[in-house]
Design an enzyme around this catalytic site. Structure first.
Site, mmCIF file in Angstrom:
data_model
loop_
_atom_site.group_PDB
_atom_site.id
_atom_site.type_symbol
_atom_site.label_atom_id
_atom_site.label_comp_id
_atom_site.label_asym_id
_atom_site.label_seq_id
_atom_site.Cartn_x
_atom_site.Cartn_y
_atom_site.Cartn_z
ATOM 1 N N GLY A 263 0.801 -1.223 0.000
ATOM 2 C CA GLY A 263 0.000 0.000 0.000
ATOM 3 C C GLY A 263 0.830 1.268 0.000
ATOM 4 N N GLY B 19 4.574 17.681 4.264
ATOM 5 C CA GLY B 19 5.264 18.874 3.809
ATOM 6 C C GLY B 19 6.550 19.105 4.574
ATOM 7 N N GLU C 80 8.402 16.951 6.249
ATOM 8 C CA GLU C 80 9.452 15.970 5.945
ATOM 9 C C GLU C 80 10.095 16.260 4.596
ATOM 10 O OE1 GLU C 80 8.163 12.098 8.593
ATOM 11 O OE2 GLU C 80 8.007 11.939 6.446
ATOM 12 N N ASP D 189 -6.741 4.471 6.873
ATOM 13 C CA ASP D 189 -7.026 5.780 6.284
ATOM 14 C C ASP D 189 -8.447 5.859 5.733
ATOM 15 O OD1 ASP D 189 -4.421 6.264 6.859
ATOM 16 O OD2 ASP D 189 -3.768 6.670 4.809
ATOM 17 N N HIS E 112 0.574 2.653 11.467
ATOM 18 C CA HIS E 112 0.498 1.773 12.636
ATOM 19 C C HIS E 112 -0.869 1.838 13.314
ATOM 20 C CE1 HIS E 112 2.388 5.611 13.646
ATOM 21 N NE2 HIS E 112 1.654 5.573 14.725
ATOM 22 N N HIS F 204 22.238 5.017 31.783
ATOM 23 C CA HIS F 204 22.949 6.292 31.695
ATOM 24 C C HIS F 204 24.241 6.086 30.939
ATOM 25 C CE1 HIS F 204 24.450 10.220 32.858
ATOM 26 N NE2 HIS F 204 25.591 9.620 33.156
#
EC number: 1.8.1.4
Lengths: 488, 567
Positions: free
Chosen positions: B116, B264, B266, B401, B410, B537
């Site tokens: 897709g 836009g 990106e 979508d 996702h 850390h």
């Protein structure tokens, strides 16, 4: 769980201690956000009863600021130390506090608008009585303010019948085509940065648009070579790419590696530093300019005497020669000109003498700007600064690429004459040899020993012809031989 | 999968953000401080053995799934399949994988190519371009390199090489996807799928007779296509959409980008790193309207102002004409409010990034009385399709979508998994507020949950307090070691309960950092609990550690000891 996490804390403290959350935390309960106490500035103000609140300079690079929000409204009473307005600079948003008590009588620059540093953004009245007066004042100011254009000298009142010398080219272009000039985003940014009036720049880009290079040229900056290759041409990849590289990419690669010399055993290859790469690029580029050279002997006894007299004041021979060259250039503007496009003379408005300086592992040309106008002592002082900046590699681009004429002096090494390469973007370069006692015969046939120095000028023959150069050198020689004018 | 490029500016409804009462899933092994009405009140805890695969099943190790292949053998009585999915994008793929794992006989209908938008024309190839632009940017930043003691002379790039990288990546991921479907035994049916009736689907290539199959349940996952407003003439060369731009056929000297959302932004990162100058055209008054305002402002300072980018806001591109007859691309701008002509731009190219429109035409939705809303298929919070009279259509779902709830790859996949769970008899409502989103600029931007204004609005309506905590990347050792101190992390939370409402990050690797926050929201972890989690850390993750630690939660429930009391 509690024990482990608390014992882990000191281990992490190296990062925690540095952090800003302390300030963020402290600020949370306060109504004022985005304040860092150390960044608070005071509003400078003038005038006794009605004070103007200026756009403060919140950073060294700030030229204008945007009003994010007015913390106080018109009519609010302000007391010293209170936050009045939030200003957005190029770096951050900052609260600005007032230095005086009073009433915020009028807001000249509303929220969301921009004002240059130093421009009034609001008016502060001392008492109620002055509020109406301040408001009236604000009205007239906001009218003048409403169309703020990049910082430039205060615009003449629009009613004035324009006695200012309007540039002919600009006016004509406008008359020919009513549409405005198109400039690219970066061109606009550069123009703002270098304070170039973009309206006056002539565009040379596609469709006549104003490109960053046009603005740089107008600002007298040598454009940096674009790092990315021109997008239209497919640049060479590494010659050994196994991938199905486009065929276009292979041709330059093969050309470059056409006849590699066999390496001599034991040799080492040291890649250029950025500065050396720039020198190399400029030197190769210089080959495209048709240059010629003219030499001239100059007697320096008088100059040497002058130098002995004033060297205690920090004046160097280099600066004396630069000043002399600048004064001669003032009389021969063509030698100070540039040929940019092969079609025209570009006469430079100022005389900026670039002086070649060898520095560790490279060469740079700090520029003495307006060398014809500054007096010799100021010039010497400026030169001292430039040299120390050059040695610590702290010259700003404008300080090394705004030259209009270059001076290269190898006299101190005993070189008697040499030949300089013309740097791109300039019309001429002067190579100065050592001044040496020589036997000379004067017009009457008397011999004498005089200090003679050979200078050799390389020039772009597209714009500077032999006679131009000869006349310039004659003037230069006269100035050096009668150097009193240098100290005036 | 990475975040999709697809979040449009103003088109899709902002529906996902308003989902009430999110259901929270959590393994029963963890203990939490109480006071969680929604979890306690609505349904019993999920049984201990059930696994909840969170968003991305695409990476499920193959060993495990191969074992499940036998499950794809026997459909329910009277049906060809248990589940037919129309569309083999990331959403359909995620749903298929999970369906097979759950023992459903599954088919997937693909009319174009597997993968897709995301894989072929979206997130995946754009990440390849952004990987290049990030490196170019670093190599060009002399100041930055010098500070690290590095010397690089004149970096350059080969446009075709960059384009090939993007293309190769897309085909590699596409093959992986196809292989994973095949390995599981999912039937890949080629052709355009149409709903023929209840539990009936037709499919076939254009010009060939259709085949009709029956399925117990059907999922529509047909995705979206770039949205091009009226008046804009797309020629695919000088005026184009992300579909063309991803092929990187040329790098214009000056490109206008219409729309300043994810897509836009990106592309502005890609183009400006490759040497183009960029002009944004944005209809709203602010650039990056979808972002938390504070993040948007910082993003403008970091990603727009210092670059060769300018912008026009509050304007519509009314008409865009491609370059022809020796003229550049012409863009006519009108004021977004007054519709008065404002300006005309002359540029070399225009990228239309005004969002994405659902691809639902030709699905035969009219056969079963569905009226789309601007093309989007109406669904409820369980992705069940709603018909024109407001009734649920049994056995029909729409994800991704095409339903417009949250246009992210996702999210589609997570919705698909949620649907499969329901089909299997395990009720499931996806908490969209726990779905992270990311924008892969340099530095990156990421977010999960509500923005500060959204949270404040909700707080006002429901009568609770909202607090905000912030930390800077400047305080992080790892970020400073990388000389990338620019950045901000922002936490929006309830000081009374410690509930995390939203987290927004701008900074190095923000897209990878967001998951600690999104998982916390998904699992219902409270600030006062997560602040005790230990971070290695020195790592960038300590930015979030700092963030959680700097949050102030009211006495009664903060701290480990009181947690025990509360529980």
């Amino acid at each position: 769980m509690a024990a482990t996490s608390s014992s882990a804390a000191p281990f992490l403290s190296s990062s925690s201690s540095l952090s800003s959350p302390s300030s963020a935390r402290r600020l949370l309960p306060l109504p004022v956000r985005r304040v860092s106490p150390s960044l608070r500035r005071r509003i400078p103000a003038v005038r006794a009863k009605i004070r103007e609140i200026f756009m403060p300079a919140l950073s060294s690079t700030m030229t204008e600021g945007k009003i994010v929000s007015w913390v106080k409204a018109e009519g609010d009473r302000l007391s010293k130390g209170e936050s009045v307005v939030v200003v957005e600079s190029d770096k951050a948003d900052m609260d600005v506090e007032t230095f005086y008590d009073g009433i915020l009588a009028a807001i000249v620059v509303p929220e969301g608008e921009t004002a240059p540093v130093g421009a009034p953004i609001g008016l502060l009245a001392e008492s109620e009585d002055e509020v109406p007066l301040a408001k009236a004042q604000a009205q007239s100011q906001s009218q003048a303010q409403s169309h703020f254009s990049p910082p430039s000298p205060p615009p003449p009142p629009p009613s004035d019948p324009a006695p200012s010398p309007a540039p002919m080219a600009g006016a004509k272009a406008e008359a020919e085509s009513p549409r405005k000039a198109v400039s690219t985003p970066y061109a606009k940014k550069l123009a703002k940065q270098h304070k170039v009036d973009i309206e006056k720049v002539v565009g040379t880009g596609p469709y006549g648009r104003i490109t960053p290079a046009d603005v740089e040229a107008a600002a007298g900056i040598q454009p940096k070579k674009p790092i990315a290759p021109a997008p239209t041409s497919a640049p060479a990849a590494t010659p050994v790419t196994p991938s199905p590289a486009p065929s276009a990419a292979t041709s330059p690669a093969t050309k470059a590696s056409a006849a590699p010399l066999p390496p001599i055993p034991g040799s080492t290859v040291v890649p250029f530093t950025a500065m050396q790469a720039a020198v190399s690029r400029n030197m190769v580029e210089s080959l495209s300019v048709p240059t010629f050279r003219v030499g001239y002997p100059v007697m320096t006894d008088a100059l040497d005497a002058l130098y002995e007299k004033i060297k205690s004041k920090g004046v160097t021979m280099t600066v004396l020669l630069a000043k002399a060259a600048a004064m001669a250039l003032a009389q021969h503007p063509v030698v100070n000109a540039t040929c940019k496009d092969g079609k025209s003379f570009s006469y430079n408005s100022s005389i900026n003498i670039a002086v070649a300086v060898a520095i560790d592992g490279g060469l740079i040309t700090p520029v003495l700007q307006d060398a014809d106008k500054l007096d010799i002592y100021l010039l010497s002082q400026r030169w001292k600064e430039l040299v120390s900046k050059a040695r610590s590699k702290q010259l700003s681009p404008k300080e090394y690429n705004s030259g209009t004429f270059t001076l290269s002096n190898l006299g101190m090494f005993g070189v008697d004459r040499f030949d300089a390469i013309l740097p791109p973007g300039q019309g001429a370069i002067m190579a100065v040899g050592a001044s040496k006692p020589s036997v000379v015969a004067d017009r009457d046939g008397f011999f004498a020993v005089k200090n003679k120095m050979l200078v050799n000028v390389t020039a772009d023959h597209q714009i500077i012809y032999g006679a131009d150069l000869a006349a310039f050198l004659q003037t230069f020689s006269k100035i050096v031989e009668n150097p009193e004018c240098l100290t005036v | 999968m990475q975040a999709s490029l697809s979040l449009s500016l103003s088109l899709p409804p902002a529906a996902p953000r308003s989902d009430p009462a999110p259901t929270v899933f959590r393994p029963s092994a963890l203990r939490f401080c109480g006071l969680r009405r929604e979890a306690l009140g609505l349904r019993p805890l999920r049984p201990a053995g059930s696994t909840w695969v969170f968003p991305s099943p695409a990476r499920t190790p193959s060993r495990k799934t191969v074992a499940a292949v036998s499950g794809n053998g026997s459909p329910s009585k009277g049906f060809d399949y248990d589940l037919v999915i129309i569309g083999a994008g990331v959403g359909g793929h995620g749903a298929a994988l999970h369906a097979v794992e759950k023992g459903l006989k599954t088919a997937i209908i693909e009319g174009d190519i597997v993968g897709g938008t995301c894989v072929n024309r979206g997130c995946v190839p754009s990440k390849a371009l952004l990987a290049v632009s990030g490196r170019m940017r670093e190599l060009q930043n002399e100041h930055h390199l010098k500070a690290l003691g590095l010397q690089v002379s004149s970096p350059g790039y080969d446009r075709q090489g960059v384009a090939d990288h993007a293309n190769n990546l897309a085909s590699k991921i596409r093959n992986n996807l196809t292989n994973s479907l095949k390995a599981l035994g999912v039937d890949i049916l080629t052709g355009v799928g149409t709903i023929a009736g209840t539990q009936k689907v037709k499919y076939g290539k254009v010009g060939f007779p259709d085949t009709e199959i029956t399925a117990k349940d059907i999922i529509i996952a047909t995705g979206s296509v770039p949205f091009v407003p009226n008046g804009i003439e797309v020629d695919g060369k000088t005026v184009f959409t992300s579909d063309h731009a991803l092929k990187l056929e040329w790098v214009p000297e000056w490109i206008a980008i219409v729309g300043s959302g994810y897509i836009g932004l990106e592309f502005s990162d890609v183009y400006s790193a490759l040497g183009s100058e960029v002009t944004f055209v944005e209809a709203l008054d602010q650039l990056m309207p979808g972002f938390d305002p504070e993040i948007g402002k910082l993003a403008q300072r970091v990603l727009i102002n210092p670059r060769k980018i300018d912008y026009h806001t509050g304007v519509f591109a009314k008409k865009i004409t491609p370059a022809k007859d020796g003229k550049p691309v012409l863009i006519e701008l009108i004021d977004a409010k007054t519709k008065e002509p404002k300006d005309t731009l002359e540029v070399d190219a225009a990228l239309i990034a005004t969002g994405r429109a659902p691809f639902t035409k030709g699905l035969g939705l009219e056969n079963i009385n569905i009226v789309t809303q601007r093309g989007f298929v109406p669904v409820n919070e369980r992705m069940q399709v709603i018909d024109a009279s407001g009734n649920l259509i049994p056995h029909l779902y729409c994800i991704g979508d095409a339903n417009g709830k949250m246009m992210l790859a996702h999210a589609a996949s997570a919705q698909g998994i949620s649907v499969v769970e329901q089909i299997g008899g395990r009720d499931n409502v996806l908490n969209h507020l726990s779905i992270p989103a990311a924008c892969f600029t340099h530095p990156e931007i990421s977010m999960v949950g509500m923005t500060e204004p959204q949270a404040r609005e909700k707080a006002q309506q429901e009568g609770f307090e909202v607090s905000v905590a912030k930390t800077s990347f400047k305080a992080n050792t790892k970020a400073l070691a990388e000389n990338e101190g620019e950045g901000l992390a922002k936490l929006i939370y309830r000081p009374d309960t410690g509930e995390i409402l939203g987290v927004h990050i701008l900074g190095m690797h923000a897209a990878d950092l967001i998951h600690e926050a999104s998982n916390a929201i998904a699992l219902g972890t409270r600030v006062q609990d997560i602040k005790f989690a230990v971070h290695a850390h020195p790592t960038l993750s300590e930015v979030l550690d700092e963030l959680f630690k700097s949050a102030k939660v009211f006495e009664c429930i903060s701290g480990v000891h009181s947690m025990r009391n509360c529980a």
